[in-house]
Design a protein around this motif. Structure first.
Motif, PDB file in Angstrom:
ATOM      1  N   VAL A  59      77.538   5.520 -34.364  1.00 32.44           N
ATOM      2  CA  VAL A  59      76.993   4.386 -34.399  1.00 32.44           C
ATOM      3  C   VAL A  59      76.405   3.609 -33.162  1.00 32.44           C
ATOM      4  CG1 VAL A  59      77.987   4.172 -36.787  1.00 32.44           C
ATOM      5  CG2 VAL A  59      79.204   3.209 -34.586  1.00 32.44           C
ATOM      6  N   ALA A  60      75.600   2.682 -33.310  1.00 30.57           N
ATOM      7  CA  ALA A  60      75.190   1.974 -32.108  1.00 30.57           C
ATOM      8  C   ALA A  60      76.044   0.755 -31.890  1.00 30.57           C
ATOM      9  CB  ALA A  60      73.797   1.288 -32.256  1.00 30.57           C
ATOM     10  N   LEU A  61      76.459   0.614 -30.418  1.00 36.49           N
ATOM     11  CA  LEU A  61      77.290  -0.519 -30.008  1.00 36.49           C
ATOM     12  C   LEU A  61      76.352  -1.574 -29.691  1.00 36.49           C
ATOM     13  CD1 LEU A  61      80.122  -1.575 -29.420  1.00 36.49           C
ATOM     14  CD2 LEU A  61      79.643  -0.991 -26.978  1.00 36.49           C
ATOM     15  N   SER A  62      76.166  -2.628 -30.537  1.00 37.83           N
ATOM     16  CA  SER A  62      75.028  -3.603 -30.526  1.00 37.83           C
ATOM     17  C   SER A  62      75.441  -4.754 -29.591  1.00 37.83           C
ATOM     18  CB  SER A  62      74.630  -4.099 -31.922  1.00 37.83           C
ATOM     19  OG  SER A  62      75.698  -4.852 -32.194  1.00 37.83           O
ATOM     20  N   PHE A  63      74.559  -5.441 -29.189  1.00 37.35           N
ATOM     21  CA  PHE A  63      75.023  -6.763 -28.298  1.00 37.35           C
ATOM     22  C   PHE A  63      75.700  -7.745 -29.050  1.00 37.35           C
ATOM     23  CE2 PHE A  63      73.747 -10.856 -26.789  1.00 37.35           C
ATOM     24  CZ  PHE A  63      74.311 -11.041 -25.540  1.00 37.35           C
ATOM     25  N   ARG A  64      75.246  -7.739 -30.328  1.00 41.70           N
ATOM     26  CA  ARG A  64      75.977  -8.573 -31.105  1.00 41.70           C
ATOM     27  C   ARG A  64      77.577  -8.549 -31.090  1.00 41.70           C
ATOM     28  NH1 ARG A  64      73.958 -13.105 -32.274  1.00 41.70           N
ATOM     29  NH2 ARG A  64      75.443 -13.346 -33.993  1.00 41.70           N
ATOM     30  N   THR A  65      77.833  -7.217 -30.994  1.00 43.38           N
ATOM     31  CA  THR A  65      79.445  -6.725 -31.065  1.00 43.38           C
ATOM     32  C   THR A  65      80.012  -7.246 -29.679  1.00 43.38           C
ATOM     33  OG1 THR A  65      78.842  -4.855 -32.448  1.00 43.38           O
ATOM     34  CG2 THR A  65      80.725  -4.910 -31.489  1.00 43.38           C
ATOM     35  N   LEU A  66      79.190  -7.127 -28.713  1.00 40.88           N
ATOM     36  CA  LEU A  66      79.717  -7.669 -27.378  1.00 40.88           C
ATOM     37  C   LEU A  66      79.897  -9.143 -27.667  1.00 40.88           C
ATOM     38  CD1 LEU A  66      77.593  -5.424 -24.811  1.00 40.88           C
ATOM     39  CD2 LEU A  66      79.844  -5.019 -25.720  1.00 40.88           C
ATOM     40  N   LEU A  67      78.811  -9.766 -28.095  1.00 38.38           N
ATOM     41  CA  LEU A  67      78.983 -11.347 -27.962  1.00 38.38           C
ATOM     42  C   LEU A  67      79.972 -11.722 -28.927  1.00 38.38           C
ATOM     43  CD1 LEU A  67      77.150 -13.786 -27.345  1.00 38.38           C
ATOM     44  CD2 LEU A  67      76.048 -13.484 -29.368  1.00 38.38           C
ATOM     45  N   ARG A  68      80.641 -11.211 -29.856  1.00 41.21           N
ATOM     46  CA  ARG A  68      81.812 -11.642 -30.505  1.00 41.21           C
ATOM     47  C   ARG A  68      82.964 -11.728 -29.408  1.00 41.21           C
ATOM     48  NH1 ARG A  68      82.599  -8.343 -35.648  1.00 41.21           N
ATOM     49  NH2 ARG A  68      83.745 -10.241 -36.490  1.00 41.21           N
ATOM     50  N   HIS A  69      83.130 -11.166 -28.485  1.00 47.83           N
ATOM     51  CA  HIS A  69      84.127 -11.269 -27.501  1.00 47.83           C
ATOM     52  C   HIS A  69      83.672 -12.369 -26.428  1.00 47.83           C
ATOM     53  CE1 HIS A  69      86.776  -7.696 -28.230  1.00 47.83           C
ATOM     54  NE2 HIS A  69      85.873  -7.675 -29.061  1.00 47.83           N
ATOM     55  N   ILE A  70      82.502 -12.707 -26.251  1.00 48.12           N
ATOM     56  CA  ILE A  70      82.184 -13.690 -25.300  1.00 48.12           C
ATOM     57  C   ILE A  70      81.930 -14.945 -25.946  1.00 48.12           C
ATOM     58  CG2 ILE A  70      79.978 -14.476 -23.771  1.00 48.12           C
ATOM     59  CD1 ILE A  70      79.158 -11.623 -23.877  1.00 48.12           C
ATOM     60  N   TYR A  71      81.511 -15.236 -27.315  1.00 54.51           N
ATOM     61  CA  TYR A  71      81.701 -16.392 -28.075  1.00 54.51           C
ATOM     62  C   TYR A  71      82.721 -16.455 -28.899  1.00 54.51           C
ATOM     63  CZ  TYR A  71      79.734 -19.491 -31.641  1.00 54.51           C
ATOM     64  OH  TYR A  71      79.803 -20.704 -32.419  1.00 54.51           O
TER      65      TYR A  71
END
Length: 647
Positions: free
Chosen positions: A150-162
C-alpha cells in the motif's frame, strides 16, 4: 521572549516544511490572516472556543485532507468562509495552497491561484516538491507474510508531525503498528532502502506463494491427466499414450486400419451386387414376393390418410360438443327468463306512474281490463316469444346431438381401420425383412464384424483429441511452474545484503533515542519514570526493558511524545540530508493528563529553543498567555469569541 527579526534566521536549515501564513476569506469578502513566520515558535493563545484548535484544523485541511469541509473543520467554518489559503515553505520555496468551501470545489487543491489538481494527488505533489520518495509498504509488519503493498501517504506522516489534542497517549490515533514503523523509518531516511528490501522480500514471498500454488495445480493436473489417460486407453484397448508423438502415431495407425476395413466392406458389397456369391439367393428364397415393397408403400399411404381422417373427425367431435354446450346454455337462460315473467306477473302497481298517487288494487274495474287504466288486457306476447325460442333451441339441440353421435361413430370406425392398416403394415415389414435376410445371409456375418471393428476404431480415434487436450493442460501447468520457479529464483537473487543497512539503522535509531533521553533527563522524578528510551532495529520503542505502551502511564506518555516531537525537530541536525526530516512540529494543547504546568512549559521551551537553533518550526496552542515561556516565540492572541467549531 520573542525572536529578533521578522523571519526565521536564514543561516539555519530551510529543508523540510514551514507554515508561513493562513488566510481566510469570509463570504462577505472580509479577510482574516494569521502569520506564522515571525518566529520559529508560534503560540496560539486564548480561552476555550476561541478558534485555536480550529485554526490547526484549517492548516491540516489545506495539507491534503480528503474529508468534506463539514467533517474536517466544522459546519460553522464552511458556512461562514468562502475559502482558506495556506502559504508554506517547502525546502525554502513558498507555495500557496487554497481550499474552497464552495460546493463543487471541495475535492480540488488550488495551487498559487494558477492551477489546480484533485486532492487525491496531494501526496504525490508535496513529495515531489520536497524531493521525498513516494513509497509502497507491505500491509503488515513482515514483508514475507503481507498480502499486498500500500502507498505511504503524506497524510500518514502528518499524523506524527501534527499531534492532535486526542493523540497524547499514542503515536497517532488508531494507527496500525506497521504504519508507525513506516513513518519513523521514513523520517530517519531508512525507508527507501528498507522498503526496497521489503518490496523484494514481498516479491520473493509472493513468487514462492505463486510457485507453491503452481506446483499444487501441476500435481493435481498431472494426477488427473494420468488417471484419465490410463482409464480411457484401458477401456478402448489403446496403448498408454504419454506424449503428442505417441498420439500422432496412434492416429495414423487407426486411420490406416479404418481405410482397410472400408476397402473390405466395399469389396463384399460389390460381390453381393454383382451376384458373384454362390447361387442366386434372391431368386430362390422361399416366399419371395416382388410386389411386397409396393404393397408396403400403399399400406403406409393408407395409414397416413387414416391418421389424417382421425384428426379431422376429432376436431369435428370437439366442435359439435362445444355447439351442444352453447345451445344448452341458451336454453337455460330462456328458462330463467320465463320464470321471471311468472314471478313479476303477481306484483301489483300501487302508485300511478303519471301523478305518483297511490292506487287501490281492489278498485272497481271491468272484467278483462286493467284496474289502473281500464284498457282491455291481452295475452303476454313476451312469454309467447320465449316459448318459440325454446322450441327452436330444442330442435337445434336434437340436430347437434345427432351430428355428434354420427361423428363419434365415424371416429370409432376410423380408429379401427387405422389399427387394421398398421397391423397389415407390420406384417408386410416382417415379410420384407425375411426376404432381405435371405438375400444378405452369406454376407451378414462379415459385414457385422467389419462394422463392429470400425465402430471400435472410430471410438478410439475420437478419444485422441481429448487425450491431446489433457496432455496440453498438463504441459501448460508445467510451463507455469517453470515460469514461477524462474521468478522465485530472480527474486531470491535480488535480496540485498543487509549488514550495512542494519548498521546504519542501528546508528540512526540510537540518535533518535539519544535525543529523546536528552529531553527526558530534564524531568527525572517530575513526571518521568526514570528509565531510558531505547529503539530496536524493528522500530519498537522500549522504556527500560519493556515496550513503551506497557511501561508508561498517561502522565509519562505525554512527556514521551513531547520528547518524540523534540527528537523529530533534531533529525536535520543529527542525521543531515540522509533523513527526511519534517522540521515542523504542531502540538495542540500539550497540557494533558494532569502533567504539571511547569513541566509542560519547560518542555515547550526545550522544543522551542531547539527549533530556534536548528531552523525548525514549532506551533502550539494553550489557553493561558505565553508570558511564562522563556524560549524565543511569537504569540498570536486569538479572538475572545467563538469563531470555529471546537470539535
Amino acid at each position: 521572549m520573542t525572536e529578533s527579526g521578522s523571519t526565521i534566521a536564514a543561516a539555519r536549515s530551510v529543508r523540510g516544511i514551514r507554515i508561513v501564513s493562513l488566510q481566510l476569506v469570509q463570504r462577505t469578502g472580509e479577510i482574516e490572516e494569521y502569520r506564522f513566520d515571525q518566529s520559529s515558535f508560534t503560540v496560539l493563545t486564548g480561552p476555550r472556543n476561541s478558534s485555536k484548535t480550529s485554526t490547526l484544523k484549517l492548516i491540516d485541511y489545506c495539507l491534503g485532507d480528503r474529508d468534506g469541509p463539514y467533517s474536517a473543520v466544522g459546519r460553522s467554518i464552511a458556512d461562514k468562509y468562502q475559502d482558506v489559503s495556506l502559504t508554506i515553505s517547502l525546502n525554502g520555496t513558498h507555495r500557496t495552497i487554497r481550499r474552497s468551501f464552495v460546493r463543487g470545489e471541495y475535492s480540488k487543491v488550488f495551487l498559487d491561484d494558477e492551477s489546480d489538481f484533485p486532492v487525491e494527488n496531494f501526496s504525490d505533489w508535496i513529495y515531489s516538491q520536497l524531493g521525498w520518495p513516494s513509497l509502497q509498504i507491505p500491509l503488515g509488519r513482515n514483508a514475507d507474510t503481507a498480502q499486498q503493498m500500500v502507498a505511504l501517504s503524506f497524510r500518514t506522516l502528518l499524523r506524527h508531525i501534527y499531534r492532535k489534542e486526542s493523540s497524547w497517549t499514542e503515536f497517532a490515533s488508531k494507527e496500525y503498528d506497521y504504519y508507525r514503523v513506516a513513518v519513523v523509518n521514513y523520517f530517519l531516511g531508512l525507508a527507501p532502502n528498507k522498503y526496497e528490501r521489503d518490496a523484494r522480500e514481498f516479491k520473493l514471498a509472493q513468487a514462492e506463494r505463486d510457485l507453491a500454488a503452481a506446483e499444487a495445480v501441476h500435481r493435481d493436473v498431472t494426477d488427473s491427466t494420468n488417471e484419465m489417460i490410463r482409464s480411457v486407453c484401458t477401456q478402448l484397448g489403446l496403448p498408454i499414450l504419454v506424449n503428442e508423438s505417441g498420439i500422432l502415431a496412434a492416429q495414423t495407425e487407426l486411420s490406416d486400419h479404418l481405410a482397410e476395413l472400408h476397402r473390405r466392406r466395399n469389396e463384399i458389397v460389390g460381390q453381393q451386387m454383382s451376384g458373384e456369391s454362390e447361387g442366386d439367393v434372391a431368386a430362390t428364397a422361399a416366399g419371395y414376393d416382388p410386389a411386397l415393397t409396393q404393397s408396403y408403400q400403399d399400406v403406409s399411404v393408407a395409414v397416413q390418410r387414416a391418421a389424417e381422417s382421425i384428426a379431422s373427425l376429432r376436431v369435428l367431435v370437439q366442435e359439435h360438443t362445444q355447439s351442444l354446450s352453447l345451445v344448452e346454455l341458451d336454453r337455460g337462460r330462456l328458462e330463467r327468463l320465463s320464470g321471471a315473467f311468472e314471478v313479476f306477473d303477481e306484483l301489483p302497481v300501487r302508485t300511478c306512474p303519471a301523478c305518483e298517487q297511490k292506487v287501490d288494487v281492489k278498485r272497481e274495474h271491468p272484467d278483462g281490463s286493467c284496474y289502473l287504466c281500464f284498457q282491455p288486457v291481452v295475452a303476454d306476447l313476451r312469454k309467447r316469444r320465449v316459448e318459440l325460442e325454446q322450441r327452436a333451441l330444442d330442435s337445434e339441440k336434437r340436430e347437434v346431438e345427432e351430428a355428434l353421435a354420427r361423428s363419434r361413430y365415424d371416429l370409432e370406425h376410423a380408429i379401427e381401420r387405422e389399427q387394421a392398416l398398421k397391423s397389415r403394415q407390420a406384417e408386410l415389414a416382417g415379410l420384407i425383412n425375411d426376404v432381405r435376410s435371405a438375400q444378405l445371409a452369406p454376407f451378414v456375418t462379415a459385414l457385422e464384424d467389419i462394422a463392429s471393428e470400425s465402430a471400435k476404431l472410430i471410438q478410439q480415434r475420437a478419444a485422441l483429441p481429448a487425450i491431446s487436450q489433457a496432455l496440453a493442460r498438463q504441459g501448460t501447468a508445467e510451463g507455469v511452474v517453470i515460469a514461477a520457479r524462474k521468478e522465485a529464483d530472480r527474486a531470491q537473487s535480488a535480496i540485498l545484503d543487509d549488514q550495512a543497512f542494519r548498521r546504519i539503522a542501528g546508528e540512526r535509531c540510537s540518535k533518535l533515542a539519544d535525543r529523546m533521553n536528552e529531553f527526558l533527563r530534564n524531568f527525572q522524578g517530575r513526571g518521568w519514570v526514570g528509565s531510558s528510551v531505547t529503539i530496536s532495529q524493528d522500530l519498537t520503542f522500549f522504556v527500560g526493558t519493556r515496550p513503551w505502551n506497557e511501561q508508561l502511564g498517561a502522565e509519562a506518555r505525554v512527556l514521551f511524545f513531547l520528547s518524540y516531537s523534540y527528537a523529530l525537530l533534531a533529525l536535520e541536525s543529527d542525521i543531515g540530508q540522509d533523513s527526511f526530516a519534517p522540521s515542523l512540529v504542531i502540538l495542540d494543547n500539550p497540557y494533558q493528563h494532569d502533567l504539571a504546568e511547569t513541566v509542560v512549559r519547560e518542555s515547550l521551551d526545550l522544543i522551542g529553543n531547539l527549533a530556534y537553533r536548528t531552523g525548525g518550526q514549532l506551533i502550539t496552542t494553550q489557553s493561558r498567555p505565553a508570558v511564562d515561556l522563556r524560549s524565543p516565540h511569537h504569540e498570536i492572541e486569538m479572538p475572545d469569541e467563538y469563531l470555529f467549531d471546537e470539535l
